[in-house]
Design a protein around this motif. Structure first.
Motif, PDB file in Angstrom:
ATOM      1  N   UNK A  33      28.272  42.537 -72.184  1.00 32.12           N
ATOM      2  CA  UNK A  33      26.644  41.981 -71.111  1.00 32.12           C
ATOM      3  C   UNK A  33      26.764  42.654 -69.833  1.00 32.12           C
ATOM      4  N   UNK A  34      26.198  42.432 -69.442  1.00 39.58           N
ATOM      5  CA  UNK A  34      25.930  42.821 -67.471  1.00 39.58           C
ATOM      6  C   UNK A  34      24.366  42.650 -67.066  1.00 39.58           C
ATOM      7  N   UNK A  35      24.805  41.511 -65.983  1.00 38.17           N
ATOM      8  CA  UNK A  35      23.782  41.069 -65.665  1.00 38.17           C
ATOM      9  C   UNK A  35      23.373  42.280 -64.248  1.00 38.17           C
ATOM     10  N   UNK A  36      21.826  41.742 -63.949  1.00 37.79           N
ATOM     11  CA  UNK A  36      21.316  42.279 -62.888  1.00 37.79           C
ATOM     12  C   UNK A  36      21.768  42.864 -61.362  1.00 37.79           C
ATOM     13  N   UNK A  37      23.138  42.104 -61.197  1.00 39.04           N
ATOM     14  CA  UNK A  37      23.712  42.027 -59.984  1.00 39.04           C
ATOM     15  C   UNK A  37      24.741  43.148 -59.903  1.00 39.04           C
ATOM     16  N   UNK A  38      25.099  43.529 -61.560  1.00 40.52           N
ATOM     17  CA  UNK A  38      25.751  44.365 -61.829  1.00 40.52           C
ATOM     18  C   UNK A  38      25.125  45.156 -61.478  1.00 40.52           C
ATOM     19  N   UNK A  39      23.653  46.158 -62.437  1.00 33.47           N
ATOM     20  CA  UNK A  39      23.389  46.916 -61.834  1.00 33.47           C
ATOM     21  C   UNK A  39      23.286  47.527 -61.050  1.00 33.47           C
ATOM     22  N   UNK A  40      22.699  46.833 -59.946  1.00 35.36           N
ATOM     23  CA  UNK A  40      22.401  47.097 -58.512  1.00 35.36           C
ATOM     24  C   UNK A  40      23.855  47.507 -57.415  1.00 35.36           C
ATOM     25  N   UNK A  41      24.404  46.577 -57.984  1.00 34.34           N
ATOM     26  CA  UNK A  41      26.274  47.265 -57.446  1.00 34.34           C
ATOM     27  C   UNK A  41      26.752  48.840 -57.970  1.00 34.34           C
ATOM     28  N   UNK A  42      26.837  48.554 -59.185  1.00 31.59           N
ATOM     29  CA  UNK A  42      27.223  50.477 -59.709  1.00 31.59           C
ATOM     30  C   UNK A  42      26.105  51.516 -60.025  1.00 31.59           C
ATOM     31  N   UNK A  43      25.414  50.776 -60.517  1.00 36.26           N
ATOM     32  CA  UNK A  43      23.984  52.147 -60.250  1.00 36.26           C
ATOM     33  C   UNK A  43      23.277  52.096 -61.435  1.00 36.26           C
ATOM     34  N   UNK A  44      23.978  50.894 -62.305  1.00 34.61           N
ATOM     35  CA  UNK A  44      23.813  51.516 -63.887  1.00 34.61           C
ATOM     36  C   UNK A  44      22.782  50.587 -64.615  1.00 34.61           C
ATOM     37  N   UNK A  45      22.004  51.069 -65.384  1.00 32.34           N
ATOM     38  CA  UNK A  45      21.321  49.188 -66.496  1.00 32.34           C
ATOM     39  C   UNK A  45      22.110  49.267 -67.288  1.00 32.34           C
ATOM     40  N   UNK A  46      22.118  47.889 -67.323  1.00 30.27           N
ATOM     41  CA  UNK A  46      22.447  47.554 -68.370  1.00 30.27           C
ATOM     42  C   UNK A  46      22.984  48.453 -69.766  1.00 30.27           C
ATOM     43  N   UNK A  47      21.270  48.980 -70.626  1.00 26.82           N
ATOM     44  CA  UNK A  47      21.458  49.358 -71.262  1.00 26.82           C
ATOM     45  C   UNK A  47      22.312  50.893 -70.687  1.00 26.82           C
ATOM     46  N   UNK A  48      22.899  51.628 -70.128  1.00 24.63           N
ATOM     47  CA  UNK A  48      23.053  52.153 -70.019  1.00 24.63           C
ATOM     48  C   UNK A  48      25.010  52.687 -70.191  1.00 24.63           C
ATOM     49  N   UNK A  49      25.496  50.785 -70.643  1.00 28.87           N
ATOM     50  CA  UNK A  49      26.500  50.718 -70.351  1.00 28.87           C
ATOM     51  C   UNK A  49      27.114  49.863 -71.185  1.00 28.87           C
ATOM     52  N   UNK A  50      26.352  48.973 -72.202  1.00 24.78           N
ATOM     53  CA  UNK A  50      26.251  48.218 -73.475  1.00 24.78           C
ATOM     54  C   UNK A  50      27.437  48.903 -74.290  1.00 24.78           C
ATOM     55  N   UNK A  51      28.322  48.950 -74.584  1.00 29.87           N
ATOM     56  CA  UNK A  51      28.999  49.868 -76.185  1.00 29.87           C
ATOM     57  C   UNK A  51      30.168  50.263 -75.102  1.00 29.87           C
ATOM     58  N   UNK A  52      30.457  50.420 -74.055  1.00 27.15           N
ATOM     59  CA  UNK A  52      30.971  51.125 -72.867  1.00 27.15           C
ATOM     60  C   UNK A  52      32.379  50.638 -72.516  1.00 27.15           C
ATOM     61  N   UNK A  53      32.899  51.578 -72.419  1.00 27.36           N
ATOM     62  CA  UNK A  53      34.763  50.922 -71.944  1.00 27.36           C
ATOM     63  C   UNK A  53      34.724  50.228 -70.157  1.00 27.36           C
ATOM     64  N   UNK A  54      34.966  49.610 -69.877  1.00 28.18           N
ATOM     65  CA  UNK A  54      34.507  49.249 -68.473  1.00 28.18           C
ATOM     66  C   UNK A  54      35.189  49.511 -67.529  1.00 28.18           C
ATOM     67  N   UNK A  55      36.529  50.288 -68.208  1.00 25.95           N
ATOM     68  CA  UNK A  55      37.353  51.249 -67.364  1.00 25.95           C
ATOM     69  C   UNK A  55      36.207  52.160 -66.628  1.00 25.95           C
ATOM     70  N   UNK A  56      34.870  52.760 -66.780  1.00 24.35           N
ATOM     71  CA  UNK A  56      33.854  53.929 -66.104  1.00 24.35           C
ATOM     72  C   UNK A  56      33.793  53.161 -64.910  1.00 24.35           C
ATOM     73  N   UNK A  57      34.190  51.470 -65.028  1.00 21.41           N
ATOM     74  CA  UNK A  57      33.215  50.906 -63.101  1.00 21.41           C
ATOM     75  C   UNK A  57      34.478  51.223 -62.299  1.00 21.41           C
ATOM     76  N   UNK A  58      35.585  52.162 -62.966  1.00 22.30           N
ATOM     77  CA  UNK A  58      37.425  52.163 -62.130  1.00 22.30           C
ATOM     78  C   UNK A  58      37.772  52.957 -61.929  1.00 22.30           C
ATOM     79  N   UNK A  59      37.972  53.127 -60.448  1.00 23.16           N
ATOM     80  CA  UNK A  59      39.147  55.370 -60.912  1.00 23.16           C
ATOM     81  C   UNK A  59      40.674  54.431 -60.840  1.00 23.16           C
ATOM     82  N   UNK A  60      41.828  55.870 -60.533  1.00 22.00           N
ATOM     83  CA  UNK A  60      43.473  55.010 -60.982  1.00 22.00           C
ATOM     84  C   UNK A  60      42.949  54.316 -59.544  1.00 22.00           C
TER      85      UNK A  60
END
Length: 208
Positions: A33-60
């Motif tokens: 699940x992914x709310x509208x504020x997350x879409x605005x903050x990270x630039x991804x629509x919810x459909x783009x990230x459902x089923x993806x690993x949250x590590x995509x949102x973090x650098x090393x």
């Protein structure tokens, strides 16, 4: 059942209207699940990230720390509530920004989920950096400087202030800087830094 549905509807509305990103994921870090504020903050629509690993949102190295937390929970069953941890977020366009993350593991209908509330702290970080810079300017200036609150009460002074006015910091803090003009001083000026105003220079007694 109706009460439960109403509660779920209210909770969903709160999450959708939040200014903070709220993300839920399973114990493998897969987003569900992914709310509208997350879409605005990270630039991804919810459909783009459902089923993806949250590590995509973090650098090393934040990505590796996050994976370590999940492995720890899966291996030990120990729940940890992470409150106010500062990390770095990674937007879709590749830019990074500072975030504050509060996370917890919750159980929903027998499923273990990890819910994270993410706050963009870019403005706060800029304010902190600005305050640090002002602190260096204040301390290293050869000119006497004063910082006041909105009511004109002195909050802090620099070393040159004592040289210019003869007042020790403890004598000046809590006072109005205009009262300082009564003491004899060299022919210098006192620079007063008022909130949201241009610096004001106060002539000291004995100055021509």
């Amino acid at each position: 059942r109706k009460i439960a549905e109403e509660k779920a509807s209210v909770l969903s509305a709160i999450i959708d209207s939040s200014d903070n990103a709220i993300i839920s994921k399973d114990l493998n870090g897969i987003i569900n699940s992914w709310n509208p504020a997350a879409e605005r903050m990270f630039g991804y629509a919810e459909a783009d990230l459902l089923g993806e690993n949250v590590s995509l949102l973090m650098p090393s190295p934040d990505r590796e720390r996050h994976d370590g937390y999940l492995h720890h929970y899966i291996g030990t069953g120990e729940r940890r509530i992470i409150g106010g941890r500062e990390m770095t977020g990674l937007r879709r366009d590749g830019t990074t920004f500072p975030v504050e993350v509060s996370s917890r593991v919750i159980v929903d209908q027998g499923l273990h989920l990890r819910q994270s509330i993410i706050r963009d702290i870019s403005d706060r970080r800029r304010a902190e950096e600005s305050a640090l810079l002002w602190g260096k300017v204040l301390e290293n200036s050869a000119e006497g400087m004063v910082i006041t609150d909105p009511n004109g009460v002195i909050l802090t002074v620099n070393k040159a202030f004592t040289t210019v006015t003869g007042y020790a910091p403890e004598e000046a803090i809590g006072k109005n800087p205009r009262l300082l003009a009564s003491r004899q001083s060299p022919n210098r000026q006192l620079q007063l830094v008022l909130p949201e105003q241009e610096p004001l220079r106060i002539p000291l007694k004995g100055q021509t």
